[in-house]
Design a protein around this motif. Sequence first.
Motif, PDB file in Angstrom:
ATOM      1  N   GLU A 124       0.852  -1.179   0.000  1.00  0.00           N
ATOM      2  CA  GLU A 124       0.000   0.000   0.000  1.00  0.00           C
ATOM      3  C   GLU A 124       0.892   1.234   0.000  1.00  0.00           C
ATOM      4  OE1 GLU A 124      -0.877   1.080   4.635  1.00  0.00           O
ATOM      5  OE2 GLU A 124      -2.073  -0.570   3.794  1.00  0.00           O
ATOM      6  N   PHE A 125       0.287   2.413  -0.229  1.00  0.00           N
ATOM      7  CA  PHE A 125       1.028   3.661  -0.096  1.00  0.00           C
ATOM      8  C   PHE A 125       0.061   4.772   0.254  1.00  0.00           C
ATOM      9  CE2 PHE A 125      -0.237   3.540  -4.537  1.00  0.00           C
ATOM     10  CZ  PHE A 125      -0.563   4.849  -4.854  1.00  0.00           C
ATOM     11  N   ASP A 126       0.593   5.840   0.824  1.00  0.00           N
ATOM     12  CA  ASP A 126      -0.212   7.011   1.164  1.00  0.00           C
ATOM     13  C   ASP A 126      -0.288   7.890  -0.078  1.00  0.00           C
ATOM     14  OD1 ASP A 126      -1.361   9.357   2.076  1.00  0.00           O
ATOM     15  OD2 ASP A 126      -0.124   9.518   3.867  1.00  0.00           O
ATOM     16  N   LEU A 127      -1.430   7.886  -0.722  1.00  0.00           N
ATOM     17  CA  LEU A 127      -1.571   8.624  -1.968  1.00  0.00           C
ATOM     18  C   LEU A 127      -1.361  10.117  -1.774  1.00  0.00           C
ATOM     19  CD1 LEU A 127      -3.943   8.023  -4.844  1.00  0.00           C
ATOM     20  CD2 LEU A 127      -4.044  10.291  -3.796  1.00  0.00           C
ATOM     21  N   ARG A 128      -1.779  10.642  -0.643  1.00  0.00           N
ATOM     22  CA  ARG A 128      -1.604  12.072  -0.388  1.00  0.00           C
ATOM     23  C   ARG A 128      -0.126  12.430  -0.281  1.00  0.00           C
ATOM     24  NH1 ARG A 128      -4.523  16.505   1.333  1.00  0.00           N
ATOM     25  NH2 ARG A 128      -3.344  18.013   2.559  1.00  0.00           N
ATOM     26  N   GLU A 129       0.611  11.652   0.492  1.00  0.00           N
ATOM     27  CA  GLU A 129       2.023  11.955   0.737  1.00  0.00           C
ATOM     28  C   GLU A 129       2.905  11.687  -0.473  1.00  0.00           C
ATOM     29  OE1 GLU A 129       5.739  10.456   3.594  1.00  0.00           O
ATOM     30  OE2 GLU A 129       3.691   9.743   3.970  1.00  0.00           O
ATOM     31  N   PRO A 163      -9.185   1.939  -1.435  1.00  0.00           N
ATOM     32  CA  PRO A 163      -8.727   2.317  -0.094  1.00  0.00           C
ATOM     33  C   PRO A 163      -8.097   1.130   0.617  1.00  0.00           C
ATOM     34  CG  PRO A 163     -11.022   2.976  -0.470  1.00  0.00           C
ATOM     35  CD  PRO A 163     -10.639   2.064  -1.594  1.00  0.00           C
ATOM     36  N   ALA A 164      -7.071   1.384   1.405  1.00  0.00           N
ATOM     37  CA  ALA A 164      -6.444   0.325   2.192  1.00  0.00           C
ATOM     38  C   ALA A 164      -7.414  -0.179   3.245  1.00  0.00           C
ATOM     39  CB  ALA A 164      -5.169   0.845   2.848  1.00  0.00           C
ATOM     40  N   ALA A 165      -7.252  -1.424   3.639  1.00  0.00           N
ATOM     41  CA  ALA A 165      -8.136  -2.024   4.631  1.00  0.00           C
ATOM     42  C   ALA A 165      -8.112  -1.215   5.931  1.00  0.00           C
ATOM     43  CB  ALA A 165      -7.707  -3.467   4.893  1.00  0.00           C
ATOM     44  N   GLY A 166      -9.289  -0.921   6.421  1.00  0.00           N
ATOM     45  CA  GLY A 166      -9.399  -0.201   7.679  1.00  0.00           C
ATOM     46  C   GLY A 166      -9.084   1.278   7.611  1.00  0.00           C
ATOM     47  N   GLU A 167      -8.888   1.825   6.408  1.00  0.00           N
ATOM     48  CA  GLU A 167      -8.537   3.241   6.279  1.00  0.00           C
ATOM     49  C   GLU A 167      -9.717   4.113   6.688  1.00  0.00           C
ATOM     50  OE1 GLU A 167      -6.084   6.593   4.760  1.00  0.00           O
ATOM     51  OE2 GLU A 167      -6.176   5.012   6.272  1.00  0.00           O
ATOM     52  N   LEU A 207      -4.258   9.304   2.993  1.00  0.00           N
ATOM     53  CA  LEU A 207      -5.170   8.496   2.191  1.00  0.00           C
ATOM     54  C   LEU A 207      -4.403   7.242   1.755  1.00  0.00           C
ATOM     55  CD1 LEU A 207      -7.955   8.165   0.978  1.00  0.00           C
ATOM     56  CD2 LEU A 207      -7.145   9.346  -1.084  1.00  0.00           C
ATOM     57  N   ARG A 208      -4.434   6.222   2.616  1.00  0.00           N
ATOM     58  CA  ARG A 208      -3.735   4.978   2.317  1.00  0.00           C
ATOM     59  C   ARG A 208      -4.532   4.177   1.280  1.00  0.00           C
ATOM     60  NH1 ARG A 208      -3.456   1.242   5.812  1.00  0.00           N
ATOM     61  NH2 ARG A 208      -5.224   1.957   7.063  1.00  0.00           N
ATOM     62  N   VAL A 209      -3.843   3.724   0.245  1.00  0.00           N
ATOM     63  CA  VAL A 209      -4.499   2.986  -0.830  1.00  0.00           C
ATOM     64  C   VAL A 209      -3.726   1.716  -1.146  1.00  0.00           C
ATOM     65  CG1 VAL A 209      -5.472   5.086  -1.845  1.00  0.00           C
ATOM     66  CG2 VAL A 209      -3.240   4.244  -2.634  1.00  0.00           C
ATOM     67  N   THR A 210      -4.425   0.767  -1.747  1.00  0.00           N
ATOM     68  CA  THR A 210      -3.797  -0.456  -2.242  1.00  0.00           C
ATOM     69  C   THR A 210      -3.937  -0.486  -3.760  1.00  0.00           C
ATOM     70  OG1 THR A 210      -5.844  -1.727  -1.992  1.00  0.00           O
ATOM     71  CG2 THR A 210      -4.310  -1.733  -0.138  1.00  0.00           C
ATOM     72  N   VAL A 211      -3.075  -1.266  -4.385  1.00  0.00           N
ATOM     73  CA  VAL A 211      -3.033  -1.345  -5.842  1.00  0.00           C
ATOM     74  C   VAL A 211      -3.320  -2.789  -6.257  1.00  0.00           C
ATOM     75  CG1 VAL A 211      -1.585  -1.127  -7.880  1.00  0.00           C
ATOM     76  CG2 VAL A 211      -1.399   0.541  -6.030  1.00  0.00           C
ATOM     77  N   ARG A 212      -4.319  -2.951  -7.104  1.00  0.00           N
ATOM     78  CA  ARG A 212      -4.608  -4.269  -7.669  1.00  0.00           C
ATOM     79  C   ARG A 212      -4.646  -4.125  -9.187  1.00  0.00           C
ATOM     80  NH1 ARG A 212      -8.639  -3.964  -3.667  1.00  0.00           N
ATOM     81  NH2 ARG A 212     -10.218  -3.581  -5.285  1.00  0.00           N
TER      82      ARG A 212
END
Length: 390
Positions: free
Chosen positions: A108-113, A352-356, A372-377
């Motif tokens: 995952e990564f923080d899309l905002r940062e 969105p990342a799990a539990g975000e 804004l933590r996100v995951t990539v699929r």
Amino acid sequence: MELPGGVVVWAITHHDTLQALLADPRVGKNPQLWTTFREGRLPHGWPLLNFVAVPGMVTADGEDHKRLRGLLSQAFTPRRIAALTPTVEARTLALLDAVAEVAERKGEFDLREHFAYPLPIQVIGELFGLAPDQHDELHALSETLVSSAATPEAAIAAQRDLNALLASVVAAKRAEPGDDLTTDLIAAREAGLGLDRQRLSEAELVGTLLLMLIAGHETTLNLITNAVRALFAHPDQLRLVLDGAQPWSAVVEETLRHDSPVGQFPLRYATEDLEVGDVVIRRGEALLASYAAAGRDAGHYPDADRFDLARQPARHLSFGHGPHFCLGSGLARLEAETALRHLFERFPGLAPAAGERPEPIRSFVSNSVRTLRVTVRGATGNDGGTGVRG
């Protein structure tokens, strides 16, 4: 409304009322028009002082405003913004390469940062000639200035350090001029464009840099972040744009209305008594432009809380209205449209990342979330397959 420090102002929240007052000649931006400011009744270390008192285009009226705006407007012409398109595209793709590596390593990564922040700070930094190692310091100081939770001591320190940072930028550009807007402003300051009345003062020079650099990245950072959040929350609207039924420009415009990057912007002042609805705003009282509230005004927008890319008309006030309409609106639109288009092309399974559960920024000026933590699929590479682009 009571602002930090117990300062009371009028919040203008309805779309039509705000639009009218933003263009009303009986409303000014010079803080000397504000009785509270003129009489020295602001609390020590008031965190919003830079918004209302820094010399420059944003706090000027009349001929002073025209003079200062004229110096900057040449940098934000449609032609010059269009010329930045290759730069914005290249920086966007490079950032997506970097976040793909973070996502592959961490999941995952923080899309905002890692994406929404570096793109506009790099572009505005290049436009004004900032060194890359100054970007993070500028951002950290600007976040303190827009915070509603900053202590007086922190606000004073941020104001001092930011002025010192910008003074160092000016000194560096005086010593070694470059092909950037800071060098152009210094030339206008020292040459006076041949007319003394058009001369740019040193305080105006630093104040202009301060406001343009903060506004030039904070607004777009929030815009990109808020747009992604809105698309996550409205997958039917995301599908419309991915299928080509709606353009990315519609996403940007509806985000600006639905979740304005600037919640409320201080301040304007009544130059005479104003009848507004069923109240009277007295001469010398302050007005707060509540852009986020105006964008959700049910009296102006049918089904105002719905994020709707087909909304007609899509007009909003998030870039202001009247003589102080945002000069950088074209650049913000270019950056946001480019960022969103490439982001979802590269990561069609972005989620969105799990539990975000993002927390709001502690600011009534800056309207977004802290992370804004996100995951990539299903990330796509240059070859159309899955994986990380190399």
